[in-house]
Design an enzyme around this catalytic site. Structure first.
Site, PDB file in Angstrom:
ATOM      1  N   ASN A   1       0.837  -1.191   0.000  1.00 13.92           N
ATOM      2  CA  ASN A   1       0.000   0.000   0.000  1.00 13.92           C
ATOM      3  C   ASN A   1       0.881   1.253   0.000  1.00 13.92           C
ATOM      4  OD1 ASN A   1      -0.207  -1.412   2.809  1.00 13.92           O
ATOM      5  ND2 ASN A   1      -0.750   0.681   3.366  1.00 13.92           N
ATOM      6  N   ASP A   2       0.798   2.106   0.983  1.00 16.43           N
ATOM      7  CA  ASP A   2       1.340   3.467   0.903  1.00 16.43           C
ATOM      8  C   ASP A   2       2.817   3.543   0.515  1.00 16.43           C
ATOM      9  OD1 ASP A   2      -1.025   3.454   2.306  1.00 16.43           O
ATOM     10  OD2 ASP A   2      -0.307   4.681   3.959  1.00 16.43           O
ATOM     11  N   PRO A   3       3.174   4.519  -0.336  1.00 15.18           N
ATOM     12  CA  PRO A   3       4.580   4.911  -0.433  1.00 15.18           C
ATOM     13  C   PRO A   3       5.006   5.555   0.881  1.00 15.18           C
ATOM     14  CG  PRO A   3       3.213   6.439  -1.685  1.00 15.18           C
ATOM     15  CD  PRO A   3       2.311   5.341  -1.192  1.00 15.18           C
TER      16      PRO A   3
END
Length: 595
Positions: free
Chosen positions: A73-75
């Protein structure tokens, strides 16, 4: 940290994949949404080392950033350091579902081809045993990178932790050491919610020489970018007021705060002196999208002051109007620019992800800057992505009358980069604009689809189209006239993108102002990468990321791309260029890189 509960559905049926392998064990805990304040779902303990079936490659992208397998998911904490780009990201080592989150780590010299390394941070201390969540990297004076990230303890309380590279002479910074005094920040002030305190920003230096940092949080029941100060980046004190807050929501995830110059695409480093005339952008992830405000950083008040205060957050500007969340930017000192990219989740089902063996990707890195009028951010894919272009085709001087469909041939319709300019001979036929449409542009895209004629538009592209058009995705514009200006609606309509009924298939959309009396051309760039489609309208005024799962992807050479016009007014195409996109080398090693 983008909480998966905001997006995932319960894993009710796991289908033939599980039947043929094993029945996974399910766990339920507050981080999976079982805390009473979030939607409940199940997190599956996926197989430790499955070989994904061959069908997993059907939708897997060729030039987007994603690990070889499993959930991402998130950078988190992108940076450029000593000639190397680093991309850290939220990653599950154990399967293609949310859970067991560590910091994945990859490196690149060109933002296109990536080497996968071992995770930079794993869950191995009391303050992060429940997950090494999203954070940032700040490069301290003397060239010392430092990670600050959110960790969850055994009771799912969130706190901020720090890590340093073990060996700064290692060009890839493979190993990181956590600080002995972790966690360095706890949500122990009155009115704070201990499970809504996460995602610290990159640090910046204030006029007093002290470091500052913002953390997303819930304060007295409303959303806030909480502000902290430090002399050494290790010991932090909460400022008695937030950087900015809003009483219309109760939590902002993944805040980002950075400086921009109007009309100048050069990036600004927040830890350096900010030039006169600069503005600041405050981005937050809320309502399943990334929104932002433009304003100024008031040094006297130590607070962000938006240029325009808009109470209804449906009217807030967006980084991207599609499947895009938890974005993170960084200053690229290599080319003096600011780069942003975000997480694009899957919009199929968790059982599909188990069958594929992977879930999630990051959008193409984008240069981001402030428009000349100072009202909105503009974005464009980094120039390095053009190194993958091959087999260029060009068309000039096309005329698209009402009902025309022009096929763009001789490019790979699965992996393509298409740039097209639309020129309007007349703007007198534009339909009237209704300001209420701004509250829900997606609804308007759905009601006024690409097959519904208008005065000017719809015109644009039909992509990933099957032979009989029973599957296709439409990316297009409509032009409207208000009392004082022209408004352009850009849509990415997925409702016929796949014959499968069990997918999210919305009609995404966003409006932008355009001075059509001075400039009659509206540009569209669309990058097609199998299940990922990124479109940039009006020079990057509106960006839409879409995820699509057409069956036509199984038939090599059977998909089509068209330019079309269904509006009453004739539209000219002075320039159309398209390229086949080669496959990038993205984390292709089996296992972790040994270099």
């Amino acid at each position: 940290m983008a909480q998966a509960w905001a997006f995932l559905l319960p894993l009710l049926v796991l289908g033939s994949y599980v039947t043929s392998l094993f029945f996974p064990t399910y766990i339920s805990n507050p981080l999976c949404g079982g805390d009473g304040g979030r939607s409940f779902h199940l997190c599956a303990q996926a197989p430790k080392d499955p070989d994904p079936p061959a069908v997993s490659t059907m939708y897997k992208t060729a030039f987007h950033f994603q690990p070889a397998k499993n959930w991402m998911n998130d950078p988190s904490g992108p940076m450029y350091f000593n000639g190397i780009y680093h991309e850290f990201y939220q990653y599950n080592l154990n399967g293609p579902i949310f859970g067991d989150i560590v910091w994945g780590h990859s490196v690149s010299t060109d933002l296109v081809n990536w080497i996968g390394l071992e995770p930079a941070l794993v869950r191995d201390t009391p303050s992060d045993i429940d997950g090494c969540w999203t954070g940032s990297v700040t490069i301290l004076p003397g060239g010392k990178p430092i990670i600050i990230y959110t960790g969850g303890d055994i009771d799912q309380n969130q706190a901020q932790n720090i890590a340093f590279p073990k060996n700064r002479s290692d060009p890839y910074l493979r190993e990181w050491i956590k600080a002995d005094n972790n966690p360095v920040l706890r949500p122990d002030e009155p009115g704070m919610n201990s499970i809504e305190f996460r995602d610290p920003t990159t640090g910046w230096i204030g006029p007093d020489g002290l470091w500052r940092m913002a953390v997303g949080g819930e304060l007295n029941g409303y959303s806030a970018a909480l502000l902290y100060k430090s002399e050494d980046f290790l010991n932090w004190t909460k400022v008695d007021h937030p950087l900015y807050s809003h009483n219309g929501s109760n939590m902002w995830e993944c805040p980002d705060f950075f400086a921009v110059l109007p009309g100048n695409n050069a990036g600004l480093d927040l830890s350096a002196a900010i030039p006169q005339g600069a503005k600041h952008a405050l981005k937050m992830s809320v309502d399943s999208v990334d929104k932002y405000m433009i304003g100024v950083y008031d040094l006297q008040r130590d607070a962000f002051v938006p240029d325009n205060v808009v109470d209804d957050r449906r009217l807030w500007l967006r980084i991207d109007y599609g499947t895009f969340y938890a974005s993170k930017s960084f200053f690229d000192s290599n080319k003096n620019r600011r780069i942003i990219w975000g997480w694009s989740r899957e919009t199929d089902s968790p059982s599909d992800d188990l069958a594929k063996g992977w879930a999630g990707l990051h959008t193409i890195p984008r240069t981001i800057w402030l428009a000349g009028d100072g009202k909105q951010l503009l974005q464009w894919p980094v120039e390095e992505i053009e190194s993958l272009r091959t087999n260029e085709i060009n068309h000039q001087g096309l005329e698209l009358n009402k009902g025309d469909l022009f096929e763009i041939k001789e490019v790979d319709a699965f992996q393509a980069d298409v740039e097209i300019d639309f020129e309007l001979a007349s703007i007198d036929d534009a339909d009237r604009f209704d300001p209420s449409w701004l509250l829900d542009p997606e609804k308007h895209c759905g009601e006024a689809g690409a097959s519904v004629p208008g005065g000017i538009g719809p015109f644009g592209l039909v992509i990933l189209a099957s032979d009989n058009m029973d599957e296709h995705t439409e990316v297009y514009f409509r032009v409207y006239k208000s009392e004082e200006k022209y408004m352009v609606l850009m849509c990415s309509d997925l409702r016929r993108s796949s014959l499968r009924p069990d997918l999210e298939k919305p009609a995404y959309g966003g409006f932008f102002e355009f001075d059509l009396e001075k400039e009659r051309k509206i540009s569209l760039r669309t990058l097609i990468d199998r299940s990922a489609v990124e479109s940039f309208g009006g020079g990057g005024r509106v960006c839409i990321t879409s995820r699509v799962y057409p069956a036509v992807l199984a038939d090599v050479g059977r998909a089509h791309i068209y330019a079309f016009n269904n509006g009453s007014a004739t539209v000219s195409v002075p320039q159309l260029s398209a390229w086949t996109m080669r496959k990038a080398q993205v984390n292709v090693e089996k296992g972790w890189s040994a270099i």
